[in-house]
Each structure stands twice: as C-alpha cells, then as structure tokens.
Design a protein around this motif. Structure first.
Motif, PDB file in Angstrom:
ATOM      1  N   LEU A  86       0.846  -1.287   0.006  1.00  0.00           N
ATOM      2  CA  LEU A  86      -0.055   0.083   0.027  1.00  0.00           C
ATOM      3  C   LEU A  86       0.805   1.516  -0.002  1.00  0.00           C
ATOM      4  CD1 LEU A  86      -2.515  -1.022   2.735  1.00  0.00           C
ATOM      5  CD2 LEU A  86      -3.014  -0.952   0.269  1.00  0.00           C
ATOM      6  N   GLY A  87       2.026   1.148  -0.120  1.00  0.00           N
ATOM      7  CA  GLY A  87       3.021   2.319  -0.044  1.00  0.00           C
ATOM      8  C   GLY A  87       3.494   2.981   1.250  1.00  0.00           C
ATOM      9  N   PHE A  88       3.076   2.142   2.392  1.00  0.00           N
ATOM     10  CA  PHE A  88       3.342   2.658   3.873  1.00  0.00           C
ATOM     11  C   PHE A  88       4.790   2.504   4.237  1.00  0.00           C
ATOM     12  CE2 PHE A  88      -1.612   2.380   3.893  1.00  0.00           C
ATOM     13  CZ  PHE A  88      -1.841   3.684   3.725  1.00  0.00           C
ATOM     14  N   GLN A  89       5.476   2.016   3.535  1.00  0.00           N
ATOM     15  CA  GLN A  89       6.844   1.406   4.002  1.00  0.00           C
ATOM     16  C   GLN A  89       7.740   2.697   5.044  1.00  0.00           C
ATOM     17  OE1 GLN A  89       5.946   1.475   0.795  1.00  0.00           O
ATOM     18  NE2 GLN A  89       7.703   1.749  -0.375  1.00  0.00           N
ATOM     19  N   HIS A  90       7.285   3.939   4.545  1.00  0.00           N
ATOM     20  CA  HIS A  90       7.965   4.917   5.298  1.00  0.00           C
ATOM     21  C   HIS A  90       6.929   5.665   6.325  1.00  0.00           C
ATOM     22  CE1 HIS A  90      11.425   4.179   2.732  1.00  0.00           C
ATOM     23  NE2 HIS A  90      10.672   4.361   1.731  1.00  0.00           N
ATOM     24  N   ASN A  91       5.978   5.165   6.380  1.00  0.00           N
ATOM     25  CA  ASN A  91       4.718   5.539   7.317  1.00  0.00           C
ATOM     26  C   ASN A  91       4.907   5.000   8.854  1.00  0.00           C
ATOM     27  OD1 ASN A  91       2.409   6.567   8.776  1.00  0.00           O
ATOM     28  ND2 ASN A  91       1.701   7.248   6.880  1.00  0.00           N
ATOM     29  N   THR A  92       5.664   5.392   9.679  1.00  0.00           N
ATOM     30  CA  THR A  92       5.584   5.032  11.066  1.00  0.00           C
ATOM     31  C   THR A  92       4.333   4.401  11.538  1.00  0.00           C
ATOM     32  OG1 THR A  92       7.719   6.291  11.483  1.00  0.00           O
ATOM     33  CG2 THR A  92       6.716   5.272  13.420  1.00  0.00           C
ATOM     34  N   ILE A  93       3.348   5.536  11.472  1.00  0.00           N
ATOM     35  CA  ILE A  93       2.304   5.156  12.176  1.00  0.00           C
ATOM     36  C   ILE A  93       1.533   4.024  11.521  1.00  0.00           C
ATOM     37  CG2 ILE A  93       0.009   5.946  12.661  1.00  0.00           C
ATOM     38  CD1 ILE A  93       0.997   8.495  13.455  1.00  0.00           C
ATOM     39  N   ALA A  94       1.559   3.992  10.152  1.00  0.00           N
ATOM     40  CA  ALA A  94       0.728   2.861   9.643  1.00  0.00           C
ATOM     41  C   ALA A  94       1.467   1.627   9.818  1.00  0.00           C
ATOM     42  CB  ALA A  94       0.932   3.280   7.927  1.00  0.00           C
ATOM     43  N   ARG A  95       2.823   1.492   9.957  1.00  0.00           N
ATOM     44  CA  ARG A  95       3.548   0.222  10.191  1.00  0.00           C
ATOM     45  C   ARG A  95       3.403  -0.124  11.669  1.00  0.00           C
ATOM     46  NH1 ARG A  95       6.237  -1.623   5.970  1.00  0.00           N
ATOM     47  NH2 ARG A  95       7.841  -2.841   7.447  1.00  0.00           N
ATOM     48  N   ILE A  96       3.029   0.782  12.623  1.00  0.00           N
ATOM     49  CA  ILE A  96       2.794   0.290  13.899  1.00  0.00           C
ATOM     50  C   ILE A  96       1.481  -0.309  13.834  1.00  0.00           C
ATOM     51  CG2 ILE A  96       2.175   0.946  16.275  1.00  0.00           C
ATOM     52  CD1 ILE A  96       4.551   3.099  15.895  1.00  0.00           C
ATOM     53  N   VAL A  97       0.547   0.341  13.253  1.00  0.00           N
ATOM     54  CA  VAL A  97      -1.009  -0.320  13.269  1.00  0.00           C
ATOM     55  C   VAL A  97      -1.138  -1.567  12.316  1.00  0.00           C
ATOM     56  CG1 VAL A  97      -3.364   0.412  12.522  1.00  0.00           C
ATOM     57  CG2 VAL A  97      -1.929   2.030  13.565  1.00  0.00           C
ATOM     58  N   LEU A  98      -0.298  -1.493  11.114  1.00  0.00           N
ATOM     59  CA  LEU A  98      -0.495  -2.656  10.264  1.00  0.00           C
ATOM     60  C   LEU A  98       0.521  -3.770  10.620  1.00  0.00           C
ATOM     61  CD1 LEU A  98      -1.069  -1.157   6.936  1.00  0.00           C
ATOM     62  CD2 LEU A  98      -2.727  -2.275   8.111  1.00  0.00           C
ATOM     63  N   GLY A  99       1.736  -3.324  11.329  1.00  0.00           N
ATOM     64  CA  GLY A  99       2.486  -4.320  11.836  1.00  0.00           C
ATOM     65  C   GLY A  99       3.656  -4.721  10.449  1.00  0.00           C
ATOM     66  N   SER A 100       4.503  -5.427  10.646  1.00  0.00           N
ATOM     67  CA  SER A 100       5.352  -5.656   9.468  1.00  0.00           C
ATOM     68  C   SER A 100       5.959  -7.003   9.428  1.00  0.00           C
ATOM     69  CB  SER A 100       6.543  -4.889   9.548  1.00  0.00           C
ATOM     70  OG  SER A 100       7.359  -5.041  10.840  1.00  0.00           O
ATOM     71  N   VAL A 101       5.646  -7.977  10.597  1.00  0.00           N
ATOM     72  CA  VAL A 101       6.204  -9.190  10.615  1.00  0.00           C
ATOM     73  C   VAL A 101       5.230 -10.163  11.023  1.00  0.00           C
ATOM     74  CG1 VAL A 101       7.998 -10.886  11.673  1.00  0.00           C
ATOM     75  CG2 VAL A 101       8.655  -8.518  11.216  1.00  0.00           C
ATOM     76  N   PHE A 102       4.877 -11.224  10.138  1.00  0.00           N
ATOM     77  CA  PHE A 102       3.708 -12.162  10.461  1.00  0.00           C
ATOM     78  C   PHE A 102       4.338 -13.214  11.510  1.00  0.00           C
ATOM     79  CE2 PHE A 102       2.265 -16.640   9.698  1.00  0.00           C
ATOM     80  CZ  PHE A 102       0.952 -16.325   9.827  1.00  0.00           C
ATOM     81  N   ASP A 103       3.440 -13.653  12.607  1.00  0.00           N
ATOM     82  CA  ASP A 103       4.123 -14.493  13.526  1.00  0.00           C
ATOM     83  C   ASP A 103       2.869 -15.463  14.038  1.00  0.00           C
ATOM     84  OD1 ASP A 103       5.348 -16.004  15.530  1.00  0.00           O
ATOM     85  OD2 ASP A 103       6.278 -14.393  16.501  1.00  0.00           O
TER      86      ASP A 103
END
Length: 122
Positions: A86-103
């Motif tokens: 979605l193009g949020f790789q540099h958006n800190t808040i979006a990365r926090i909400v969506l997360g970045s690592v599946f577990d």
C-alpha cells in the motif's frame, strides 16, 4: 435501562483509554522478550473489544470472535506485506498499526486475549 446502557459505555470507554495508555507505555518503554511481544498482543484484542463496546450497547455474543478474526486479518496482512504494497513502508504510524512481521505466536496471543471476552456477563 438508559442509565445501565450509558454506564456500560462509560465503563468500556475508561477501559479502552486505560488499555490504550498501557499499550502505548509498553510500545515506548518495554523492550523485553515477554511483555511487549506477548502481553501487548493479548491486550490489543481487549482494547479493540472495549473500543467497539463503547458504540455497541447491546450484548453481542460473537463480538469476541469478530475481534479475533479482525486481529487475524491484520496479522495475515503482515504475511503479505500489505504495508509495503500500500506504499506505507516509510509511514511509522501505519507500520505500527499494520505491523510488519507475521508470527503464528501473535495469533495464539489473540486467542488468549479473546477467550475471556466470551465469558463476560451481559
């Protein structure tokens, strides 16, 4: 009846704010191997449940299931790296909400967080 519904909403609002503060403090200051990755994930589904209960005044028996499925959907979005798609790789808040690592352990934590919600009295 109105007072009961109104007081329930205040209760869930207070719980939501309290858990949000706890989650924020965990995210900012706790960098360990148990509280941040596990307790934080358990609390996040309780936070979402409390947030929804502010607006939903009638008992919904399956609401914990819907919260669990929502959390799992977010987790699987991490598997497919939706933040990057979605193009949020540099958006800190979006990365926090969506997360970045599946577990898979996160899904287990969501289960642990949602199970007690099924037993909340009406």
């Amino acid at each position: 009846m109105y007072k009961k519904i109104h007081s329930n909403r205040w209760f869930y609002l207070c719980c939501c704010v309290g858990i949000f503060i706890i989650e924020t403090l965990i995210a900012m200051y706790v960098h360990d191997a148990i509280i941040r990755p596990y307790i934080g994930d358990i609390l996040v589904v309780v936070l979402v449940y409390c947030f929804l209960r502010i607006f939903i005044d009638r008992p919904l028996r399956l609401l914990p299931l819907w919260v669990f499925l929502f959390a799992c959907a977010i987790e699987f979005m991490q598997y497919f790296r939706m933040a990057d798609v979605l193009g949020f790789q540099h958006n800190t808040i979006a990365r926090i909400v969506l997360g970045s690592v599946f577990d898979w352990k996160d899904i287990m934590c969501y289960t642990v967080g949602c199970l007690p919600l099924f037993f909340i009295k009406k």
